[in-house]
Design an enzyme around this catalytic site. Structure first.
Site, short mmCIF file in Angstrom:
data_model
loop_
_atom_site.label_atom_id
_atom_site.label_comp_id
_atom_site.label_asym_id
_atom_site.label_seq_id
_atom_site.Cartn_x
_atom_site.Cartn_y
_atom_site.Cartn_z
N ARG A 160 91.13 70.21 101.81
CA ARG A 160 90.82 68.67 101.75
C ARG A 160 89.67 68.33 102.68
O ARG A 160 89.68 67.37 103.27
CB ARG A 160 91.75 67.74 101.64
N SER A 209 94.08 60.27 96.02
CA SER A 209 95.02 60.67 96.91
C SER A 209 95.00 59.64 98.16
O SER A 209 93.91 60.02 98.86
CB SER A 209 95.29 62.23 97.17
N GLU A 280 93.56 61.34 103.61
CA GLU A 280 92.73 62.03 102.76
C GLU A 280 91.38 61.21 102.44
O GLU A 280 90.21 61.63 102.61
CB GLU A 280 93.14 62.64 101.44
C1 FAD Z 1 91.97 59.22 89.66
C2 FAD Z 1 91.61 60.01 90.71
C3 FAD Z 1 91.97 61.21 90.60
C4 FAD Z 1 91.59 61.90 91.70
N1 FAD Z 1 92.11 63.40 91.77
C5 FAD Z 1 91.72 64.27 92.65
C6 FAD Z 1 91.92 65.74 92.74
O1 FAD Z 1 92.86 66.16 91.86
N2 FAD Z 1 91.96 66.50 93.70
C7 FAD Z 1 91.04 66.14 94.63
O2 FAD Z 1 90.35 66.79 95.80
N3 FAD Z 1 90.50 64.78 94.63
C8 FAD Z 1 90.92 63.85 93.79
N4 FAD Z 1 90.34 62.43 93.81
C9 FAD Z 1 89.38 62.10 94.89
C10 FAD Z 1 88.14 62.42 94.76
O3 FAD Z 1 87.55 62.21 93.25
C11 FAD Z 1 87.41 63.62 95.15
O4 FAD Z 1 87.62 63.75 96.79
C12 FAD Z 1 86.00 63.79 95.14
O5 FAD Z 1 85.56 65.10 95.33
C13 FAD Z 1 85.06 62.61 95.69
O6 FAD Z 1 83.90 62.83 95.32
P1 FAD Z 1 82.90 61.69 95.16
O7 FAD Z 1 81.39 62.22 94.75
O8 FAD Z 1 83.27 60.66 94.46
O9 FAD Z 1 82.67 61.36 96.86
P2 FAD Z 1 82.84 59.97 97.54
O10 FAD Z 1 84.08 59.62 97.30
O11 FAD Z 1 81.66 59.10 97.21
O12 FAD Z 1 82.87 60.64 98.94
C14 FAD Z 1 83.77 61.37 99.60
C15 FAD Z 1 83.26 61.84 100.99
O13 FAD Z 1 82.28 62.79 100.69
C16 FAD Z 1 81.13 62.51 101.30
N5 FAD Z 1 79.87 62.75 100.36
C17 FAD Z 1 79.79 62.29 99.00
N6 FAD Z 1 78.56 62.76 98.44
C18 FAD Z 1 77.99 63.57 99.58
C19 FAD Z 1 77.07 64.47 99.42
N7 FAD Z 1 76.24 64.65 98.44
N8 FAD Z 1 76.62 65.44 100.57
C20 FAD Z 1 77.81 65.22 101.62
N9 FAD Z 1 78.61 64.24 101.77
C21 FAD Z 1 79.02 63.79 100.68
C22 FAD Z 1 81.11 61.01 101.41
O14 FAD Z 1 80.07 60.70 102.44
C23 FAD Z 1 82.64 60.81 101.87
O15 FAD Z 1 82.93 61.14 103.11
C24 FAD Z 1 90.85 61.84 93.01
C25 FAD Z 1 90.29 60.51 92.97
C26 FAD Z 1 90.80 59.48 91.91
C27 FAD Z 1 90.10 58.21 91.77
#
Ligand code: FAD
Length: 291
Positions: A160, A209, A280
């Protein structure tokens, strides 16, 4: 390129909390992205890429930064032989759909991760025994100093987290997948989604998480459950009665409410298990979690 000002981050996060970002831009090409990063660097302004906001908690006071949401060709997806090429702003769900249509497997684990592939690289998102590192061939990383392709090893992907630095944006990824019949992919995805629905509050506003799993026989969720925290409330936020490592926006929550719950969770995990929980969820702006 239009830059909006004072945009509420509550609109850009799945938990639905957070004050205004001082600036928001939606670059659609690598050139536009590079230009925005150079201009922000020249003004000494922090840059924060946001995907679907599915693992972020933004300060109620707002964030003094240029927030970026990738669109256009930076969110496009195509398949070339067994490689899926996706813009950093492409949703995992779209990537999975395109992979399945091309009978390519390996990305099924992401079916219940509601983010973009750029966010998935930053977080090394994973589930059900796999993660981004397992399928990532390379990523185009853009910064104020320039752009370059980095292989999975150079990205420092661990549990993570990645070794990327603030201000570096994942603009494009190449995922190496393997041939798999569509029916098999569909069946695996249906099974994983059913497991997810049974264990987590999938129909509530959360940021996924809260804490990473500690090095302990209990997961963070089981540990917080054992601390009696299921259903514990602060303002409009509540620790999910279904899974204790999730915080739900039960209506009108502020980020401060979630922070209070996180502090209480950390305090109880330390007192009852001697464990220092590490969050996380990514904190944006002036937020500190004590406890
Ligand atoms: C219901 C639910 C279930 C989930 N289950 C899981 C799971 O099973 N496993 C898991 O790992 N996560 C899970 N997550 C968490 C989340 O979905 C992941 O961490 C996901 O990868 C975040 O992606 P995002 O595009 O929404 O990033 P964001 O939440 O928008 O950003 C997360 C981080 O990534 C950075 N970021 C975003 N885009 C970029 C980019 N293009 N370049 C550089 N940095 C960037 C942001 O600045 C921030 O620091 C879950 C979330 C929810 C709401």
């Amino acid at each position: 390129m239009t830059v909006e000002t004072n945009v509420p981050l509550a609109r850009l996060t799945t938990i639905g909390t957070g004050g205004p970002a001082s600036e928001l831009a939606r670059p659609e090409s690598v050139e536009e992205l590079e230009e925005l990063l150079r201009s922000a660097a020249a003004r000494g302004l922090q840059v924060i890429p946001v995907g679907l906001g599915s693992n972020v908690l933004a300060a109620d006071e707002g964030v003094d930064a240029l927030v970026l949401r990738l669109g256009g060709e930076l969110a496009a997806v195509e398949v070339r032989d067994d490689v899926l090429v996706a813009g950093g702003g492409a949703a995992n769900a779209v990537c999975l759909h395109r992979a399945r249509a091309a009978s390519l497997g390996g990305f099924e684990f992401a079916c219940a991760i509601p983010g973009t592939v750029g966010g998935a690289v930053w977080m090394n998102a994973g589930a059900y025994g796999s993660d981004l590192r397992a399928v990532l061939d390379r990523a185009l990383v853009v910064g104020a100093e320039g752009s370059g392709w980095l292989g999975a090893d150079d990205l420092g992907l661990e549990y993570r987290r990645s070794g990327l630095q603030p201000g570096q944006v994942v603009a494009r990824v190449e995922l190496r997948l393997t041939p798999r019949p569509q029916a098999e992919i569909r069946s695996v995805v249906a099974d994983l989604q059913a497991r997810r629905k049974a264990a987590q509050p999938t129909n509530k506003r959360t940021f996924g998480s809260v804490f990473k799993n500690p090095d302990h026989e209990l997961t963070a969720g089981r540990l917080l459950e054992a601390c009696g925290l299921k259903g514990h409330r602060s303002g409009g936020a509540v620790i999910s009665p279904r899974h204790a490592n999730f915080i739900e926006n039960a209506g009108g929550a502020r980020s401060a409410d979630a922070v209070a719950l996180m502090a209480e969770a950390r305090r109880r995990a330390r007192e009852q298990f001697g464990i220092e929980l590490q969050h996380e969820v990514q904190l944006l702006g002036p937020i500190e979690v004590h406890g």
